[in-house]
Design a protein around this motif. Structure first.
Motif, PDB file in Angstrom:
ATOM      1  N   ASP A   6     117.548   2.503  -7.236  1.00 45.00           N
ATOM      2  CA  ASP A   6     117.603   1.483  -8.263  1.00 45.00           C
ATOM      3  C   ASP A   6     118.187   0.195  -7.700  1.00 45.00           C
ATOM      4  N   PRO A   7     117.334  -0.741  -7.353  1.00 45.75           N
ATOM      5  CA  PRO A   7     117.831  -1.985  -6.760  1.00 45.75           C
ATOM      6  C   PRO A   7     118.636  -2.819  -7.736  1.00 45.75           C
ATOM      7  N   ALA A   8     118.532  -2.529  -9.022  1.00 49.04           N
ATOM      8  CA  ALA A   8     119.262  -3.322  -9.999  1.00 49.04           C
ATOM      9  C   ALA A   8     120.651  -2.771 -10.259  1.00 49.04           C
ATOM     10  N   ALA A   9     120.969  -1.616  -9.697  1.00 53.24           N
ATOM     11  CA  ALA A   9     122.296  -1.041  -9.942  1.00 53.24           C
ATOM     12  C   ALA A   9     123.355  -1.973  -9.385  1.00 53.24           C
ATOM     13  N   GLY A  10     124.337  -2.312 -10.213  1.00 51.03           N
ATOM     14  CA  GLY A  10     125.353  -3.239  -9.746  1.00 51.03           C
ATOM     15  C   GLY A  10     126.253  -2.574  -8.727  1.00 51.03           C
ATOM     16  N   VAL A 132     123.098   6.652   0.844  1.00 57.55           N
ATOM     17  CA  VAL A 132     123.771   5.623   0.048  1.00 57.55           C
ATOM     18  C   VAL A 132     123.522   5.890  -1.424  1.00 57.55           C
ATOM     19  N   ARG A 133     124.424   5.398  -2.245  1.00 51.41           N
ATOM     20  CA  ARG A 133     124.281   5.547  -3.685  1.00 51.41           C
ATOM     21  C   ARG A 133     123.399   4.429  -4.240  1.00 51.41           C
ATOM     22  N   SER A 134     123.501   3.276  -3.628  1.00 55.78           N
ATOM     23  CA  SER A 134     122.670   2.160  -4.071  1.00 55.78           C
ATOM     24  C   SER A 134     122.449   1.222  -2.898  1.00 55.78           C
ATOM     25  N   MET A 135     121.361   0.517  -2.948  1.00 58.37           N
ATOM     26  CA  MET A 135     121.023  -0.441  -1.892  1.00 58.37           C
ATOM     27  C   MET A 135     120.410  -1.665  -2.556  1.00 58.37           C
ATOM     28  N   GLN A 136     120.865  -2.826  -2.119  1.00 65.03           N
ATOM     29  CA  GLN A 136     120.310  -4.068  -2.637  1.00 65.03           C
ATOM     30  C   GLN A 136     119.901  -4.947  -1.469  1.00 65.03           C
ATOM     31  N   TYR A 137     118.908  -5.759  -1.716  1.00 60.37           N
ATOM     32  CA  TYR A 137     118.474  -6.718  -0.712  1.00 60.37           C
ATOM     33  C   TYR A 137     118.372  -8.088  -1.355  1.00 60.37           C
ATOM     34  N   ARG A 143     118.864 -15.912   5.219  1.00 69.34           N
ATOM     35  CA  ARG A 143     119.254 -14.687   5.915  1.00 69.34           C
ATOM     36  C   ARG A 143     118.918 -13.465   5.084  1.00 69.34           C
ATOM     37  N   ASN A 144     118.583 -12.381   5.786  1.00 70.47           N
ATOM     38  CA  ASN A 144     118.434 -11.096   5.127  1.00 70.47           C
ATOM     39  C   ASN A 144     119.820 -10.553   4.842  1.00 70.47           C
ATOM     40  N   ARG A 145     120.009 -10.027   3.644  1.00 74.06           N
ATOM     41  CA  ARG A 145     121.309  -9.472   3.294  1.00 74.06           C
ATOM     42  C   ARG A 145     121.098  -8.137   2.593  1.00 74.06           C
ATOM     43  N   VAL A 146     121.486  -7.064   3.288  1.00 79.59           N
ATOM     44  CA  VAL A 146     121.350  -5.721   2.733  1.00 79.59           C
ATOM     45  C   VAL A 146     122.742  -5.206   2.382  1.00 79.59           C
ATOM     46  N   SER A 147     122.927  -4.817   1.134  1.00 80.36           N
ATOM     47  CA  SER A 147     124.225  -4.299   0.687  1.00 80.36           C
ATOM     48  C   SER A 147     124.050  -2.880   0.174  1.00 80.36           C
ATOM     49  N   VAL A 148     124.915  -1.997   0.633  1.00 81.67           N
ATOM     50  CA  VAL A 148     124.851  -0.615   0.179  1.00 81.67           C
ATOM     51  C   VAL A 148     126.220  -0.162  -0.311  1.00 81.67           C
ATOM     52  N   ALA A 149     126.193   0.798  -1.230  1.00 82.41           N
ATOM     53  CA  ALA A 149     127.403   1.494  -1.644  1.00 82.41           C
ATOM     54  C   ALA A 149     127.261   2.942  -1.202  1.00 82.41           C
TER      55      ALA A 149
END
Lengths: 164, 113
Positions: A6-10, A132-137, A143-149
């Motif tokens: 779910d890319p929308a997961a905060g 990962v529990r969530s991943m956002q791009y 710049r590419n920015r990938v954030s994961v929890a």
């Protein structure tokens, strides 16, 4: 571990202000140095062996992906790692100035029926999704920015919020 | 990352890997690993008990070498992965295409059978 679908997961907010922020160059030795620094940062905060492993794996896959898929037409990408702790998760962001690339768009590899049919593409991002529990791009300032929890797991030796 | 080859018998080579199998290690060890596995086209028993970490480049190395072995009518079996390594193998469903067993004796049975 749940898939990051779910890319929308905060993403939860940071617990601590002292995140680890590191530059990583497009060399595997630089990735190794960043991994060692990430281990030290997390070990000082009581991380379990399992959580250390999860972070190492995700960092390896995301950074090696940037290096391997770098465009020959551009300077080799520079990366920045941000690592911090939230109440129940480890937050990791990898930013790079390479060509636009969204790992969320990488398809899941097809499960092969036999080794003869096995293809090796897409394994890295698949492993990230599994861990990962969530991943956002997002694209930010070109710049590419990938954030994961990454959910904490295993026995952490310090309570959340305890002194370092 | 270290690699050690022993001959279990005329048909099975045991290749023991030790250390981290990340992209950097694969870069350094792949040629040697392929040579050790492909040499004489024997079955390969790959002992993973000393491997502390594996990522996708390590999986790729195992898959591509295992596939090359099949073309010589030989097989690869992976033995005794550590718990965290085994998790990654399971996430990639590697066991579907390369057998993963806990004991060397079981691996030998599979390769001789």
């Amino acid at each position: 571990m749940s898939d990051a679908t779910d890319p929308a997961a905060g993403l939860p907010g940071y617990l601590e202000a002292d995140r680890l922020v590191l530059a990583i160059e497009s060399h595997l030795s630089s990735v190794a140095a960043a991994t060692a620094a990430a281990r030290d940062y997390l070990t000082a905060r009581g991380a379990s062996a399992a959580s250390l492993h999860d972070v190492e794996l995700v960092l390896e896959e995301l950074s090696v992906n940037v290096i391997r898929h770098a465009s020959a037409d551009r300077p080799r990408p520079a990366m920045t790692l941000e690592l911090g702790l939230a109440a129940d998760a480890i937050l990791l962001t990898l930013e790079d100035d390479g060509a636009p690339f969204n790992p969320l768009e990488v398809p899941e590899p097809v499960r092969p029926a036999s080794i003869e049919e096995a293809r090796v593409g897409g394994l890295g991002i698949m492993l990230v999704r599994r861990n990962v529990r969530s991943m956002q791009y997002e694209q930010r300032n070109g710049r590419n920015r990938v954030s994961v929890a990454i959910s904490r797991r295993g026995a952490w030796s310090k309570a959340v919020g305890a002194g370092k | 990352m270290n690699l050690q080859v022993t001959d279990l018998d005329a048909d099975i080579a045991r290749i023991a890997l030790e250390g981290r199998l990340d992209a950097s290690a694969v870069d350094r060890i792949e040629t040697q690993f392929v040579a050790a596995v492909a040499r004489s086209g024997r079955n390969a028993l790959v002992d993973l008990s000393g491997v502390t970490f594996i990522a996708s480049m390590g999986l790729r190395m195992l898959i591509s070498t295992g596939r090359a072995l099949r073309q010589k009518n030989a097989r690869m079996v992976l033995v005794a992965p550590q718990a965290l390594v085994k998790e990654v193998l399971d996430q990639a469903a590697l066991g579907d295409i390369i057998p993963v067993v806990d004991e060397q004796s079981r691996a030998v049975e599979l390769l001789r059978g």
